[in-house]
Write a protein that holds these residues in place. Structure first.
Motif, mmCIF file in Angstrom:
data_model
loop_
_atom_site.group_PDB
_atom_site.id
_atom_site.type_symbol
_atom_site.label_atom_id
_atom_site.label_comp_id
_atom_site.label_asym_id
_atom_site.label_seq_id
_atom_site.Cartn_x
_atom_site.Cartn_y
_atom_site.Cartn_z
ATOM 1 N N ASN A 87 -2.745 -0.129 1.767
ATOM 2 C CA ASN A 87 -2.695 -0.365 0.494
ATOM 3 C C ASN A 87 -0.870 0.435 0.598
ATOM 4 O OD1 ASN A 87 -1.615 2.584 0.564
ATOM 5 N ND2 ASN A 87 -3.995 2.422 0.648
ATOM 6 N N LEU A 88 0.467 0.460 -0.382
ATOM 7 C CA LEU A 88 1.570 0.431 0.172
ATOM 8 C C LEU A 88 1.597 1.302 1.179
ATOM 9 C CD1 LEU A 88 4.487 -0.462 0.469
ATOM 10 C CD2 LEU A 88 4.818 0.745 -2.124
ATOM 11 N N LEU A 89 1.234 3.026 0.333
ATOM 12 C CA LEU A 89 1.319 4.607 0.611
ATOM 13 C C LEU A 89 0.840 4.506 2.423
ATOM 14 C CD1 LEU A 89 1.550 6.418 -2.363
ATOM 15 C CD2 LEU A 89 2.962 5.429 -1.152
ATOM 16 N N ASP A 90 -0.578 4.006 2.630
ATOM 17 C CA ASP A 90 -0.898 4.675 3.863
ATOM 18 C C ASP A 90 -0.462 3.648 4.344
ATOM 19 O OD1 ASP A 90 -1.810 6.617 2.539
ATOM 20 O OD2 ASP A 90 -3.351 5.957 1.570
ATOM 21 N N PHE A 124 4.375 -2.174 -12.106
ATOM 22 C CA PHE A 124 2.839 -3.100 -10.745
ATOM 23 C C PHE A 124 1.483 -2.215 -10.667
ATOM 24 C CE2 PHE A 124 7.117 -6.190 -10.743
ATOM 25 C CZ PHE A 124 6.586 -7.023 -11.006
ATOM 26 N N PRO A 125 0.336 -2.738 -10.471
ATOM 27 C CA PRO A 125 -0.612 -1.788 -10.518
ATOM 28 C C PRO A 125 0.148 -1.611 -8.577
ATOM 29 C CG PRO A 125 -0.641 -3.621 -12.006
ATOM 30 C CD PRO A 125 0.089 -3.516 -11.919
ATOM 31 N N LEU A 126 -0.818 -0.517 -8.452
ATOM 32 C CA LEU A 126 -1.315 -0.847 -6.824
ATOM 33 C C LEU A 126 -2.337 0.238 -6.779
ATOM 34 C CD1 LEU A 126 2.346 1.518 -5.503
ATOM 35 C CD2 LEU A 126 1.562 -1.913 -5.612
ATOM 36 N N GLY A 127 -2.564 0.130 -5.592
ATOM 37 C CA GLY A 127 -3.962 0.709 -5.446
ATOM 38 C C GLY A 127 -3.907 1.798 -5.407
ATOM 39 N N LYS A 175 -2.063 4.103 -8.306
ATOM 40 C CA LYS A 175 -0.040 4.630 -8.770
ATOM 41 C C LYS A 175 0.782 3.303 -9.374
ATOM 42 C CE LYS A 175 1.517 8.405 -5.894
ATOM 43 N NZ LYS A 175 1.794 9.488 -6.767
ATOM 44 N N CYS A 176 1.349 2.817 -9.222
ATOM 45 C CA CYS A 176 1.692 1.845 -9.770
ATOM 46 C C CYS A 176 3.802 1.786 -9.732
ATOM 47 C CB CYS A 176 2.145 1.194 -11.501
ATOM 48 S SG CYS A 176 3.400 2.289 -12.606
ATOM 49 N N LEU A 177 3.969 0.769 -9.339
ATOM 50 C CA LEU A 177 5.819 0.601 -8.877
ATOM 51 C C LEU A 177 6.550 -0.025 -10.373
ATOM 52 C CD1 LEU A 177 6.737 0.830 -6.027
ATOM 53 C CD2 LEU A 177 6.366 -1.686 -5.594
ATOM 54 N N LYS A 178 7.820 0.778 -10.483
ATOM 55 C CA LYS A 178 8.379 -0.049 -11.536
ATOM 56 C C LYS A 178 9.684 -0.204 -10.305
ATOM 57 C CE LYS A 178 10.619 0.932 -15.647
ATOM 58 N NZ LYS A 178 10.998 2.072 -16.661
ATOM 59 N N PRO A 225 2.200 7.363 -11.983
ATOM 60 C CA PRO A 225 -0.014 7.575 -11.640
ATOM 61 C C PRO A 225 0.442 5.862 -12.736
ATOM 62 C CG PRO A 225 2.139 9.207 -12.476
ATOM 63 C CD PRO A 225 2.727 8.436 -12.197
ATOM 64 N N ASP A 226 -0.707 4.970 -12.327
ATOM 65 C CA ASP A 226 -0.969 4.199 -12.909
ATOM 66 C C ASP A 226 -1.332 4.497 -14.387
ATOM 67 O OD1 ASP A 226 -1.319 2.142 -13.758
ATOM 68 O OD2 ASP A 226 -2.669 0.929 -12.002
ATOM 69 N N GLN A 227 -0.694 5.400 -15.060
ATOM 70 C CA GLN A 227 -1.477 5.068 -16.709
ATOM 71 C C GLN A 227 -0.558 5.600 -17.892
ATOM 72 O OE1 GLN A 227 -3.686 9.067 -14.808
ATOM 73 N NE2 GLN A 227 -1.781 10.520 -15.841
ATOM 74 N N TRP A 228 -0.887 5.571 -18.688
ATOM 75 C CA TRP A 228 0.394 6.164 -19.710
ATOM 76 C C TRP A 228 0.297 6.683 -20.285
ATOM 77 C CZ3 TRP A 228 0.963 7.454 -24.463
ATOM 78 C CH2 TRP A 228 1.859 6.764 -25.308
ATOM 79 N N PRO A 229 1.789 7.543 -20.521
ATOM 80 C CA PRO A 229 2.694 6.306 -20.361
ATOM 81 C C PRO A 229 3.583 5.890 -19.370
ATOM 82 C CG PRO A 229 4.068 8.528 -21.007
ATOM 83 C CD PRO A 229 2.569 8.090 -20.683
#
Ligand SMILES: [Fe+2]
Length: 395
Positions: free
Chosen positions: A69-72, A116-119, A122-125, A387-391
């Motif tokens: 994953n991107l962060l680790d 885009f969802p990440l591990g 998280k998501c990446l905007k 965060p990979d959650q609405w909104p």
């Protein structure tokens, strides 16, 4: 050819990766207390500056591989398949082998604002695709120059990167000038002399494989990097492909020394339905030559020669079948591509076969030869980690 009928699935390959030579490392005279790899002229002999070291490169397409994953780890893949318009555009660019200004504009439009969802939940905007650094790379099997007559421009006809490197020093040129020294405060990063682990703003490379049966990209799990001992400052001359002012002529990037504890990864099967995102500010990466690419190169040259003979009047005799055995860790996609080229060599029309037969064979040959040319697109993206959650993940 031996071994072509066998189906092999490999979990790792042994390959040579290019690292800075220890003899090229000097103490830096800057106040940062780091070491530096000496900058040489752009046409300096690669082997004098870099050394190839054999590394185990694990295939993330195989089962039971760790997730990244991107962060680790510093990198991961994102899914581009749902973007239908983008997929058509990438197929166009792949077929032509270069990207036009109009296609680059459309590419940016498709990606800007994308989420885009990440591990790691998280998501990446994607906020902004940098105007500089959108590059298409092309490389033949085993280092073969497939289009030596084409000159490198800012966006097109770049060779694949032979040396392992990190793309940008957060405290260096040109970020230093562009952001007036604020980049380390704004961008999340980790470097040997400091880190910013709280910012949600990231500078990432988006690396899209158009095809990479040969010369794939490899990335290091940066948790396996001893940054204080193996990460080196390096000033890269850019005048051969960028038109910059004198104070920004040298790009401050990172180079790396080899160590056995470093862990390397690649994907043996990856097309433009997926892309890598990786940390522009130091993630170690580069391309490498897969086991078996020398055989692919020989078939490529063989087919090129047969095409020439056919167009010049005809082929009198089929070449003898090759008895070369492929290395056991040849990846399945490369094995299939070689098999396809071998069968075309064996089926070249002899004598005076007539135009339809010649045209049919030439079409298949062009496709088979094109398959073993690595093509990729890369760009730099300013993005937000949310965060990979609405909104937050609302599209
Ligand atoms: Fe790079």
């Amino acid at each position: 050819m031996e071994g072509l009928s066998e189906v092999h699935s490999v979990t790792a390959v042994k390959a040579e990766l290019g690292f800075s030579r220890p003899s090229e490392v000097v103490d830096d005279h800057d106040v940062r207390g780091l070491r530096r790899a000496v900058t040489r002229p752009i046409d300096y002999d690669f082997s004098q500056q870099f050394e190839y070291r054999q590394c185990k490169v694990q295939d993330l397409c195989a089962s039971d591989q760790p997730s990244t994953n991107l962060l680790d780890s510093g990198f991961e893949t994102i899914d581009l398949a749902p973007l239908r318009g983008l997929q058509s555009l990438l197929a166009e660019v792949k077929a032509v082998g270069e990207i036009s200004n109009d296609q680059a504009r459309r590419l940016r439009r498709h990606l800007r604002g994308g989420i885009f969802p990440l591990g790691s939940g998280k998501c990446l905007k994607m906020l902004h695709i940098a105007p500089e650094g959108l590059v298409m790379r092309t490389g033949g099997p085993n280092g073969l120059k497939v289009a030596p007559h084409l000159t490198m421009t800012e966006m097109n006809h770049h060779d694949v990167a032979q040396a392992i490197h990190g793309d940008q020093d957060v405290r260096g040129t040109p970020l230093k000038q562009m952001m007036r020294g604020k980049a380390p405060w704004l961008f999340r990063h980790q470097t040997p002399d400091g880190s910013n682990r709280w910012s949600p703003l990231v500078l990432v490379n988006l690396w899209i494989p158009l095809q990479q049966i040969t010369r794939p990209l490899t990335l290091m799990d940066r948790r396996s990097l001893d940054a204080s001992n193996h990460q080196l400052r390096y000033a890269l001359p850019t005048e051969s492909f960028l038109d910059r002012s004198d104070d920004m002529r040298l790009n401050d990037i990172w180079s790396f020394l080899h160590d056995d504890s470093q862990q390397w990864y690649f994907h043996s099967r990856m097309d433009h339905s997926k892309a890598y995102v990786f940390d522009t500010l130091g993630e170690p990466h580069g391309s490498f030559i897969l086991p078996g690419e020398d055989v692919a190169e020989q078939y490529y040259l063989h087919l090129q020669e047969l095409c020439g003979q056919l167009l010049a009047g005809g082929v009198k005799q089929r070449p003898a079948a090759s008895t070369v055995a492929l290395p056991a860790d040849t990846t399945l996609p490369l094995r299939k591509a070689i098999k396809s080229m071998a069968s075309l060599v064996a089926s070249v029309p002899l004598g005076n076969p007539g135009k339809p037969a010649v045209d049919a064979w030439l079409t298949r040959v062009r496709e088979a030869m094109d398959c073993v040319v690595r093509k990729s697109l890369e760009m730099r993206v300013v993005a937000l980690l949310l965060p990979d959650q609405w909104p937050f993940n609302r599209r």
